[in-house]
Scaffold this active site. Structure first.
Site, PDB file in Angstrom:
ATOM      1  N   THR A 199      -9.146  -3.282   2.420  1.00  0.00           N
ATOM      2  CA  THR A 199      -8.977  -3.046   0.987  1.00  0.00           C
ATOM      3  C   THR A 199      -7.679  -3.638   0.470  1.00  0.00           C
ATOM      4  O   THR A 199      -6.660  -3.649   1.183  1.00  0.00           O
ATOM      5  CB  THR A 199      -8.992  -1.539   0.681  1.00  0.00           C
ATOM      6  OG1 THR A 199      -8.780  -1.335  -0.726  1.00  0.00           O
ATOM      7  CG2 THR A 199      -7.899  -0.798   1.443  1.00  0.00           C
ATOM      8  N   TYR A 206      -6.692   7.053   1.997  1.00  0.00           N
ATOM      9  CA  TYR A 206      -7.736   6.035   2.152  1.00  0.00           C
ATOM     10  C   TYR A 206      -7.126   4.680   2.479  1.00  0.00           C
ATOM     11  O   TYR A 206      -7.492   4.023   3.477  1.00  0.00           O
ATOM     12  CB  TYR A 206      -8.584   5.934   0.889  1.00  0.00           C
ATOM     13  CG  TYR A 206      -9.345   4.631   0.789  1.00  0.00           C
ATOM     14  CD1 TYR A 206     -10.399   4.364   1.667  1.00  0.00           C
ATOM     15  CD2 TYR A 206      -8.994   3.655  -0.139  1.00  0.00           C
ATOM     16  CE1 TYR A 206     -11.081   3.147   1.602  1.00  0.00           C
ATOM     17  CE2 TYR A 206      -9.674   2.452  -0.206  1.00  0.00           C
ATOM     18  CZ  TYR A 206     -10.720   2.209   0.669  1.00  0.00           C
ATOM     19  OH  TYR A 206     -11.377   1.008   0.614  1.00  0.00           O
TER      20      TYR A 206
END
Length: 348
Positions: free
Chosen positions: A131, A155
């Site tokens: 990400t 995350y």
């Protein structure tokens, strides 16, 4: 058909690729692109988020990536496996803040068990779904693969930690891995086979689609960001372009490994290099759908950021890849998918 991998024909070798999380938004779209290009995807998904409907007509197993017996069986039944595209993960930032241990367990601990099993079974190539959320805030709002990282959520931290696991395993000669750092995926499989499985996504485009469908006002939060029009900016990339990038990595894997400064490991950003502010996205929505959404303005929300856009030089130079589908097309496909999804969830 949208997009091809430049100058590459993978159909001659017809490789088999294990896709973890292959029933989710990204994983299922990658599987579709693989099928369209002579690559056989082998899907494993626990269906905690992914949809079983996304695996129809595909080789798929329901189960946990940390189930070593299951992974061994998949490899034994469908080997040789050329490599793994690892998409299985928990991905909701606010949820990760509320339940960090759960995120670290799934995204790191279980992924380490998966990696141990792959190494044991002789599967040494890994393409990791990472990400762009791990990058630190940048004054000029543009990053590349060498930019500073500072994950702001469990995350993002879990993704960065697993990149380190892969890098260390590669340095030890156990695997070869490429981490693809995605920016903001939008759209759907252009043939409407798969798409975002959440009917109420919370990102800006999801909110616009909801406002469009329910004849509601769209709220722009923050108009004093250091961007070209004061609204936040995001690098929106069509999910089909993301899928195409994965196949480009498979096609050029040895080239990526050969140029990597770190033994057996590299990272590549996936974005458009342009970005759209929220106000520009509203204009693109109008162009895509022929309607102008009513808008109201509100202050910044706690936790909001100005956003970032990525350089795309590395993906272009190494993979011969660049985003081809416009944000307008991504909006059209996302709206079309949002109209189809309720029928899929209802089983019709």
């Amino acid at each position: 058909m949208y997009g091809e991998v430049d100058g590459t024909d993978l159909t001659a070798s017809s490789p088999r690729i294990l896709i973890t999380g292959g029933a989710g938004f990204i994983g299922s779209t990658i599987a579709s692109y693989c099928l369209d290009h002579g690559i056989t995807p082998i899907i494993v998904d626990d269906f905690s988020v992914g949809l079983p409907q996304f695996t129809q007509g595909r080789i798929a197993y329901q189960g946990d990536i940390a189930d070593r017996d299951l992974v061994r069986r998949i490899i034994a039944e469908h080997g040789p496996i050329w490599g793994v595209i690892h998409c299985a993960a928990k991905t909701v930032v606010p949820e990760s803040v509320a339940h960090p241990v759960e995120y670290y367990e799934t995204n790191i601990a279980k992924s380490i068990v998966l990696l141990r099993t792959l190494i044991e079974c002789g599967v040494r190539r890994v393409v990791f779904s990472s990400t762009a959320a791990l990058y630190a805030d940048n004054a000029d709002l543009c990053v590349d693969e060498s930019s500073a990282v500072s994950p702001a959520s469990p995350y993002a931290a879990s993704k960065y930690m697993y990149e380190r696991v892969l890098a260390d395993a590669a340095a030890a000669g156990e695997v070869e891995a490429v981490a693809l750092r995605y920016f903001n995926p939008i759209g759907a499989d252009p043939l409407m086979r798969t798409g975002l499985q959440n009917p109420y996504p919370t990102h800006a485009l999801g909110k616009m689609i909801q406002a469009y469908r329910e004849n509601r006002v769209f709220q722009v939060t923050g108009t004093d960001w250091p961007t070209r029009d004061g609204s936040g900016v995001r690098d929106y990339i069509h999910v089909w372009d993301i899928a195409r990038a994965h196949v480009a990595v498979l096609a050029h894997f040895d080239r990526v490994m050969a140029q990597s400064q770190a033994r057996g490991f590299d990272v590549i950003n996936l974005g458009t290099g342009r970005g759209s502010t929220v106000l520009e996205l509203l204009n693109e929505f109008r162009e895509a759908m022929g309607v102008e959404l009513p808008v109201e303005y509100a202050p910044r929300r706690l936790g909001d950021v100005a956003g970032t856009v990525t350089s795309t030089d590395k993906a272009r130079d190494l993979l011969g890849w660049q985003a081809e589908l416009s944000v307008v097309q991504g909006i059209r496909d996302a709206v079309s998918w949002s109209e189809r999804l309720p029928r899929i969830l209802a089983g019709s």
